[in-house]
Design a protein around this motif. Sequence first.
Motif, PDB file in Angstrom:
ATOM      1  N   ARG A 203      38.352  58.165  41.302  1.00 38.01           N
ATOM      2  CA  ARG A 203      37.270  57.203  41.526  1.00 38.01           C
ATOM      3  C   ARG A 203      37.786  56.122  42.454  1.00 38.01           C
ATOM      4  N   GLU A 204      36.861  55.471  43.134  1.00 40.78           N
ATOM      5  CA  GLU A 204      37.205  54.401  44.071  1.00 40.78           C
ATOM      6  C   GLU A 204      36.707  53.066  43.547  1.00 40.78           C
ATOM      7  N   ILE A 205      37.501  52.041  43.758  1.00 42.90           N
ATOM      8  CA  ILE A 205      37.091  50.678  43.457  1.00 42.90           C
ATOM      9  C   ILE A 205      37.086  49.904  44.778  1.00 42.90           C
ATOM     10  N   PRO A 206      35.915  49.520  45.272  1.00 44.19           N
ATOM     11  CA  PRO A 206      35.883  48.720  46.499  1.00 44.19           C
ATOM     12  C   PRO A 206      36.258  47.263  46.204  1.00 44.19           C
ATOM     13  N   TYR A 207      36.878  46.618  47.151  1.00 42.30           N
ATOM     14  CA  TYR A 207      37.217  45.198  47.010  1.00 42.30           C
ATOM     15  C   TYR A 207      37.268  44.571  48.393  1.00 42.30           C
ATOM     16  N   GLY A 208      37.126  43.278  48.433  1.00 41.74           N
ATOM     17  CA  GLY A 208      37.115  42.571  49.707  1.00 41.74           C
ATOM     18  C   GLY A 208      38.129  41.447  49.738  1.00 41.74           C
ATOM     19  N   ALA A 209      38.216  40.795  50.888  1.00 42.93           N
ATOM     20  CA  ALA A 209      39.131  39.673  51.031  1.00 42.93           C
ATOM     21  C   ALA A 209      38.653  38.508  50.181  1.00 42.93           C
ATOM     22  N   SER A 210      39.597  37.817  49.572  1.00 41.64           N
ATOM     23  CA  SER A 210      39.280  36.684  48.706  1.00 41.64           C
ATOM     24  C   SER A 210      39.439  35.380  49.468  1.00 41.64           C
ATOM     25  N   ASP A 211      38.462  34.514  49.315  1.00 43.16           N
ATOM     26  CA  ASP A 211      38.543  33.193  49.954  1.00 43.16           C
ATOM     27  C   ASP A 211      39.628  32.336  49.326  1.00 43.16           C
ATOM     28  N   ASP A 212      40.014  32.667  48.101  1.00 50.98           N
ATOM     29  CA  ASP A 212      41.005  31.868  47.382  1.00 50.98           C
ATOM     30  C   ASP A 212      42.433  32.360  47.596  1.00 50.98           C
ATOM     31  N   ALA A 213      42.591  33.468  48.302  1.00 47.30           N
ATOM     32  CA  ALA A 213      43.940  34.012  48.502  1.00 47.30           C
ATOM     33  C   ALA A 213      44.785  33.038  49.316  1.00 47.30           C
ATOM     34  N   PRO A 214      46.027  32.780  48.890  1.00 48.70           N
ATOM     35  CA  PRO A 214      46.871  31.826  49.624  1.00 48.70           C
ATOM     36  C   PRO A 214      47.296  32.370  50.985  1.00 48.70           C
ATOM     37  N   GLU A 215      47.481  31.487  51.927  1.00 44.41           N
ATOM     38  CA  GLU A 215      47.982  31.898  53.235  1.00 44.41           C
ATOM     39  C   GLU A 215      49.466  32.232  53.120  1.00 44.41           C
ATOM     40  N   ILE A 216      49.847  33.362  53.663  1.00 45.12           N
ATOM     41  CA  ILE A 216      51.249  33.790  53.612  1.00 45.12           C
ATOM     42  C   ILE A 216      51.953  33.277  54.871  1.00 45.12           C
ATOM     43  N   THR A 217      52.894  32.357  54.675  1.00 39.70           N
ATOM     44  CA  THR A 217      53.626  31.782  55.803  1.00 39.70           C
ATOM     45  C   THR A 217      55.124  32.089  55.745  1.00 39.70           C
ATOM     46  N   GLU A 218      55.611  32.495  54.558  1.00 41.23           N
ATOM     47  CA  GLU A 218      57.029  32.790  54.391  1.00 41.23           C
ATOM     48  C   GLU A 218      57.231  33.659  53.161  1.00 41.23           C
ATOM     49  N   LEU A 219      58.401  34.254  53.076  1.00 40.16           N
ATOM     50  CA  LEU A 219      58.756  35.027  51.900  1.00 40.16           C
ATOM     51  C   LEU A 219      59.322  34.093  50.835  1.00 40.16           C
ATOM     52  N   ILE A 220      59.064  34.434  49.566  1.00 40.97           N
ATOM     53  CA  ILE A 220      59.448  33.567  48.457  1.00 40.97           C
ATOM     54  C   ILE A 220      60.353  34.344  47.499  1.00 40.97           C
ATOM     55  N   ASP A 221      60.685  33.718  46.369  1.00 40.65           N
ATOM     56  CA  ASP A 221      61.418  34.384  45.295  1.00 40.65           C
ATOM     57  C   ASP A 221      60.392  35.131  44.450  1.00 40.65           C
ATOM     58  N   TYR A 222      60.314  36.445  44.634  1.00 43.69           N
ATOM     59  CA  TYR A 222      59.249  37.222  43.988  1.00 43.69           C
ATOM     60  C   TYR A 222      59.548  37.522  42.526  1.00 43.69           C
ATOM     61  N   ASP A 223      60.818  37.534  42.134  1.00 45.78           N
ATOM     62  CA  ASP A 223      61.138  37.634  40.717  1.00 45.78           C
ATOM     63  C   ASP A 223      60.603  36.418  39.974  1.00 45.78           C
ATOM     64  N   LEU A 224      60.804  35.249  40.560  1.00 44.24           N
ATOM     65  CA  LEU A 224      60.295  34.012  39.952  1.00 44.24           C
ATOM     66  C   LEU A 224      58.775  34.015  39.939  1.00 44.24           C
ATOM     67  N   PHE A 225      58.156  34.452  41.036  1.00 44.06           N
ATOM     68  CA  PHE A 225      56.698  34.491  41.131  1.00 44.06           C
ATOM     69  C   PHE A 225      56.094  35.397  40.053  1.00 44.06           C
ATOM     70  N   CYS A 226      56.786  36.478  39.737  1.00 43.83           N
ATOM     71  CA  CYS A 226      56.295  37.429  38.739  1.00 43.83           C
ATOM     72  C   CYS A 226      56.816  37.142  37.336  1.00 43.83           C
ATOM     73  N   GLY A 227      57.522  36.024  37.176  1.00 46.64           N
ATOM     74  CA  GLY A 227      58.006  35.650  35.853  1.00 46.64           C
ATOM     75  C   GLY A 227      59.132  36.510  35.352  1.00 46.64           C
ATOM     76  N   MET A 228      59.890  37.134  36.289  1.00 46.40           N
ATOM     77  CA  MET A 228      60.984  38.017  35.893  1.00 46.40           C
ATOM     78  C   MET A 228      62.281  37.238  35.832  1.00 46.40           C
ATOM     79  N   GLN A 229      63.092  37.546  34.820  1.00 40.68           N
ATOM     80  CA  GLN A 229      64.409  36.952  34.730  1.00 40.68           C
ATOM     81  C   GLN A 229      65.368  37.677  35.666  1.00 40.68           C
ATOM     82  N   ASP A 230      66.353  36.938  36.141  1.00 39.87           N
ATOM     83  CA  ASP A 230      67.400  37.551  36.967  1.00 39.87           C
ATOM     84  C   ASP A 230      68.426  38.178  36.033  1.00 39.87           C
ATOM     85  N   ASP A 231      68.285  39.475  35.799  1.00 36.26           N
ATOM     86  CA  ASP A 231      69.140  40.170  34.840  1.00 36.26           C
ATOM     87  C   ASP A 231      70.111  41.126  35.519  1.00 36.26           C
TER      88      ASP A 231
END
Length: 384
Positions: A245-273
């Motif tokens: 099955r397909e789920i259509p979706y569109g661009a979100s007006d609330d999506a943050p502008e991506i200007t740089e790479l970040i700490d994605y473990d921290l963004f996802c709440g992951m511990q550095d293990d």
Amino acid sequence: MSPLVEPGPPLDPDRVSRYSRQLMLPGFGESAQRRLQSARVLVIGAGGLGSAVVPSLAAAGIGTIGIIDDDDVELSNLHRQLSHGVADIGRPKVDSLAETVAAIDPECRVITYSMRVRSPQLNLIMNGAERWDLLIDGSDNFPTRYLTNDVSVLESIPLVWGSILRFHGQVGVSWQGHGPTYRDLFPAPPPADEALSCELGGVLPTLCTAIGSFMATEAIKLITGIGEPLLGRVLFYDALTARTREIPYGASDDAPEITELIDYDLFCGMQDDDDLASVSAAELLGRLRAGEQLRLLDVREPHEADGRRIDGSTLLPIGDLRGGAQPDAGDGTLVVYCEKDPRSRSAARILLESGVDDVVYLAGGIQAFASVGGDTVSSVREAL
């Protein structure tokens, strides 16, 4: 959709013969094949999805394939990662996969990166001497999925992503300026303790080849400009019912502008293990049945252990461990477990910092152990 890659030089007779069955496809022809030959595709992950995607791309005629992964081949990989064999156990997955490609087409150029995918490393790869036309994400964790999305946005190149778990798979294409991105579909990651991996949740082996084929097909379509890519649509596949099955979706007006790479473990709440060693439920069950000397430490509360525990384990709640209590000394690896694994990771870190060297935590906890057929009991040994 315009083709992503310009055509390369004319095909020599051997290449014409090799690709004759796809050259005769309506709307394909030699021009599309020459685009594939010029394409440079970077694949993140050499596991279940990567080991299906990469050989498909090589067989189709992709000229240059990059592969990023930091894992070695294990016995538990072989039921679903068909590019690896028994002889590859212990080898880096990127090397095993590169060898598979060489057996399919020695002219396909493969560039391997045996490393864990994080912001600095991927940023260096994308800004190095190699120029990549397309990203494919076959990883099994949310930090990498958000990282590859943001890299594709910053580099203005398309991303084909896929995910698999248990009996279900998903495939999509993220390409800012041509359609919505992964962040429009998933604005925020799930809580870290709710995100299952294949190691913890299991996966039907044939799902890897099914979803991997979908992903490779999307890459071929984007490169050659044929068909309609999965932009603004996510494809769900249920292997148990053989339904898609397909789920259509569109661009979100609330999506943050991506200007740089970040700490994605921290963004996802992951511990550095990175400094913590773990044991899978299946591996623990195998070691116990083989009679290996292990010490089992249950760091849950007494009322939880009353319900079920692994036979032979000692109870030492995480609160007591934080207060300075220590398990009895003994021989063999100390295996720490809880209901899932957040508390056992914390306990393993405490034990390491207190000088206990040979300690691992049970990935997925007693839930995962029971799910692979491990026996549990309801009585509890006297607490320390």
